[in-house]
Design a protein around this motif. Structure first.
Motif, PDB file in Angstrom:
ATOM      1  N   ILE A 154       0.915  -1.232   0.052  1.00 13.66           N
ATOM      2  CA  ILE A 154      -0.018   0.061  -0.007  1.00 13.66           C
ATOM      3  C   ILE A 154       0.791   1.217  -0.020  1.00 13.66           C
ATOM      4  O   ILE A 154       0.239   2.351   0.012  1.00 13.66           O
ATOM      5  N   GLY A 155       2.128   0.929   0.084  1.00 11.55           N
ATOM      6  CA  GLY A 155       3.202   2.320   0.127  1.00 11.55           C
ATOM      7  C   GLY A 155       4.465   1.995   0.328  1.00 11.55           C
ATOM      8  O   GLY A 155       4.923   0.809   0.600  1.00 11.55           O
ATOM      9  N   VAL A 156       5.253   2.992   0.228  1.00 12.07           N
ATOM     10  CA  VAL A 156       6.718   3.071   0.276  1.00 12.07           C
ATOM     11  C   VAL A 156       7.341   4.156   1.310  1.00 12.07           C
ATOM     12  O   VAL A 156       6.671   5.221   1.125  1.00 12.07           O
ATOM     13  N   GLY A 157       7.959   3.701   2.379  1.00  7.24           N
ATOM     14  CA  GLY A 157       8.626   4.658   3.176  1.00  7.24           C
ATOM     15  C   GLY A 157       9.989   4.440   3.127  1.00  7.24           C
ATOM     16  O   GLY A 157      10.747   3.645   2.897  1.00  7.24           O
ATOM     17  N   ILE A 158      10.601   5.820   2.788  1.00 12.53           N
ATOM     18  CA  ILE A 158      12.081   6.138   2.405  1.00 12.53           C
ATOM     19  C   ILE A 158      12.711   6.870   3.412  1.00 12.53           C
ATOM     20  O   ILE A 158      12.346   7.602   4.093  1.00 12.53           O
ATOM     21  N   VAL A 200       3.958   7.699  -1.083  1.00 12.24           N
ATOM     22  CA  VAL A 200       5.399   7.598  -0.938  1.00 12.24           C
ATOM     23  C   VAL A 200       5.562   8.428   0.497  1.00 12.24           C
ATOM     24  O   VAL A 200       5.012   9.572   0.679  1.00 12.24           O
ATOM     25  N   VAL A 201       6.139   8.013   1.536  1.00 12.22           N
ATOM     26  CA  VAL A 201       6.587   9.098   2.675  1.00 12.22           C
ATOM     27  C   VAL A 201       8.071   9.007   2.618  1.00 12.22           C
ATOM     28  O   VAL A 201       8.785   7.689   2.597  1.00 12.22           O
ATOM     29  N   ILE A 202       8.736  10.109   3.027  1.00 12.96           N
ATOM     30  CA  ILE A 202      10.129  10.097   3.109  1.00 12.96           C
ATOM     31  C   ILE A 202      10.606  10.966   4.408  1.00 12.96           C
ATOM     32  O   ILE A 202       9.668  11.924   4.645  1.00 12.96           O
ATOM     33  N   ASP A 203      11.492  10.546   5.145  1.00 15.59           N
ATOM     34  CA  ASP A 203      11.730  11.253   6.511  1.00 15.59           C
ATOM     35  C   ASP A 203      13.557  11.022   6.547  1.00 15.59           C
ATOM     36  O   ASP A 203      13.954   9.976   6.058  1.00 15.59           O
ATOM     37  N   ASN A 204      14.102  11.675   7.355  1.00 11.07           N
ATOM     38  CA  ASN A 204      15.318  11.201   7.802  1.00 11.07           C
ATOM     39  C   ASN A 204      15.436  10.217   8.375  1.00 11.07           C
ATOM     40  O   ASN A 204      14.594   9.410   9.125  1.00 11.07           O
ATOM     41  N   ASP A 205      16.502   9.347   8.150  1.00 11.19           N
ATOM     42  CA  ASP A 205      16.842   7.955   8.603  1.00 11.19           C
ATOM     43  C   ASP A 205      16.737   7.539   9.907  1.00 11.19           C
ATOM     44  O   ASP A 205      16.296   6.596  10.399  1.00 11.19           O
ATOM     45  N   LYS A 252      19.241  18.119  -3.506  1.00 14.82           N
ATOM     46  CA  LYS A 252      19.213  19.360  -2.917  1.00 14.82           C
ATOM     47  C   LYS A 252      17.934  20.118  -3.299  1.00 14.82           C
ATOM     48  O   LYS A 252      17.583  20.154  -4.379  1.00 14.82           O
ATOM     49  N   ASN A 253      17.138  20.243  -2.274  1.00 15.02           N
ATOM     50  CA  ASN A 253      15.617  20.706  -2.397  1.00 15.02           C
ATOM     51  C   ASN A 253      14.795  19.477  -3.379  1.00 15.02           C
ATOM     52  O   ASN A 253      14.324  20.130  -4.404  1.00 15.02           O
ATOM     53  N   TYR A 254      15.297  18.357  -3.190  1.00 16.59           N
ATOM     54  CA  TYR A 254      14.726  17.451  -4.285  1.00 16.59           C
ATOM     55  C   TYR A 254      13.108  16.943  -3.777  1.00 16.59           C
ATOM     56  O   TYR A 254      13.199  16.578  -2.447  1.00 16.59           O
ATOM     57  N   GLU A 255      12.295  17.268  -4.586  1.00 20.23           N
ATOM     58  CA  GLU A 255      10.951  16.828  -4.437  1.00 20.23           C
ATOM     59  C   GLU A 255      10.838  15.480  -4.407  1.00 20.23           C
ATOM     60  O   GLU A 255      10.157  14.832  -5.304  1.00 20.23           O
ATOM     61  N   ALA A 256      11.227  14.814  -3.478  1.00 18.61           N
ATOM     62  CA  ALA A 256      11.337  13.294  -3.590  1.00 18.61           C
ATOM     63  C   ALA A 256       9.839  12.595  -3.565  1.00 18.61           C
ATOM     64  O   ALA A 256       9.578  11.769  -4.471  1.00 18.61           O
ATOM     65  N   LYS A 257       8.954  13.201  -2.614  1.00 18.31           N
ATOM     66  CA  LYS A 257       7.569  12.563  -2.656  1.00 18.31           C
ATOM     67  C   LYS A 257       6.774  12.504  -3.829  1.00 18.31           C
ATOM     68  O   LYS A 257       6.461  11.619  -4.428  1.00 18.31           O
ATOM     69  N   ASP A 258       6.858  13.685  -4.203  1.00 18.28           N
ATOM     70  CA  ASP A 258       6.131  13.979  -5.650  1.00 18.28           C
ATOM     71  C   ASP A 258       6.543  13.088  -6.688  1.00 18.28           C
ATOM     72  O   ASP A 258       5.828  12.477  -7.276  1.00 18.28           O
ATOM     73  N   MET A 287      18.714  16.530   5.978  1.00 21.12           N
ATOM     74  CA  MET A 287      17.653  17.275   6.212  1.00 21.12           C
ATOM     75  C   MET A 287      16.382  17.089   5.382  1.00 21.12           C
ATOM     76  O   MET A 287      16.487  17.320   4.134  1.00 21.12           O
ATOM     77  N   VAL A 288      15.281  16.716   5.995  1.00 24.07           N
ATOM     78  CA  VAL A 288      14.050  16.393   5.287  1.00 24.07           C
ATOM     79  C   VAL A 288      12.746  17.094   5.560  1.00 24.07           C
ATOM     80  O   VAL A 288      12.784  17.129   6.828  1.00 24.07           O
ATOM     81  N   ASN A 289      12.246  17.708   4.642  1.00 23.86           N
ATOM     82  CA  ASN A 289      11.037  18.476   5.269  1.00 23.86           C
ATOM     83  C   ASN A 289      10.016  17.378   4.970  1.00 23.86           C
ATOM     84  O   ASN A 289       9.551  17.097   3.828  1.00 23.86           O
ATOM     85  N   PHE A 290       9.454  16.903   6.230  1.00 24.35           N
ATOM     86  CA  PHE A 290       8.610  15.650   6.068  1.00 24.35           C
ATOM     87  C   PHE A 290       7.334  15.989   5.687  1.00 24.35           C
ATOM     88  O   PHE A 290       6.774  15.287   4.822  1.00 24.35           O
TER      89      PHE A 290
END
Ligand SMILES: [Zn+2]
Length: 237
Positions: free
Chosen positions: A59-63, A102-107, A86-92, A68-71
């Protein structure tokens, strides 16, 4: 049963796992990160790991990624391991590419959630999880929830200053605990003591009674303790 794919993006490897809703890892996959191939190259490797792991009930991916990640926006502001993010729009971008949430956060933040769910934080409402690796990171759980802070930078424990005017740090500061108690910091202390060795070798030397190696670990431990005492006094956890 529902499943999720968890992916850790390191400077060297992308490590993925297929995880069931009760937290069981049922499959693992690993790929070189391909930092040298830039944003597109890393994305295609993430996609390959995801497609190898996924089943029809995912149902989803967690990365998780160091840095520094703007959650809330799903944006990697900067990562020490991956200069092109750098200012990489990972989620979109990854949501579009993988066709799934997709959710992405600091490891270290995600490691704290994991420890709270399945590890040594079970049953604790307040704790901090510290990752001692190449650098030092931390994730903070308060009232059972991950604490991101106002700007998503909470838990930058590695940059607590333990030696004013001490060793220069990649963050622009001086004397951060990371420069003394991380793997990099320990190697640096050892070099200053005239030993060129990696951490496992240093551990062995200290175990065998080498005084210089023992002093390196005493120094690393003292600095880590200094930083930790500030945390315990402020947080009462
Ligand atoms: Zn620093």
């Amino acid at each position: 049963m529902k499943y999720a794919v968890g992916i850790d993006i390191g400077g060297t490897f992308i490590k993925g796992a297929l995880v069931s809703a009760n937290g069981e890892i049922v499959k693992r996959e690993k790929s070189p990160t391909g930092v040298e191939f830039g944003v597109e190259g890393i994305e295609s490797r993430i996609e390959t790991v995801f497609r190898t792991l996924k089943n029809s009930d995912v149902i989803g991916v967690g990365i998780g990624v160091a840095g520094m990640v703007n959650f809330s926006r799903g944006v990697v502001v900067q990562s020490p391991n991956i200069p092109s993010w750098k200012n990489y729009e990972a989620k979109d971008r990854l949501k579009k590419r993988l066709g799934i949430e997709v959710v992405i956060d600091n490891d270290a933040n995600l490691a704290a959630l994991g420890e709270g769910w399945k590890g040594s934080g079970i049953g604790l409402k307040n704790f901090m999880m510290i990752t001692l690796g190449t650098g030092i990171g931390a994730g903070i759980i308060l009232g059972g929830k991950l604490w991101h802070g106002d700007t998503g930078r909470a838990g930058e424990f590695g940059h607590v200053v333990v030696e004013p005017n001490g060793a220069e740090c990649g963050c622009g500061g001086k004397g951060c605990v990371e420069r003394y108690a991380s793997a990099d910091g320990i190697r640096r202390l050892a070099r200053e003591a005239g030993i060129v060795a990696d951490v496992p070798e240093l551990v062995k030397m200290a175990d065998d009674g080498d005084n210089k190696a023992i002093r390196v670990f005493e120094e690393a431990g003292r600095k880590l303790g200094l930083a930790l005492s500030a945390w315990f006094n402020i947080m009462d956890v």
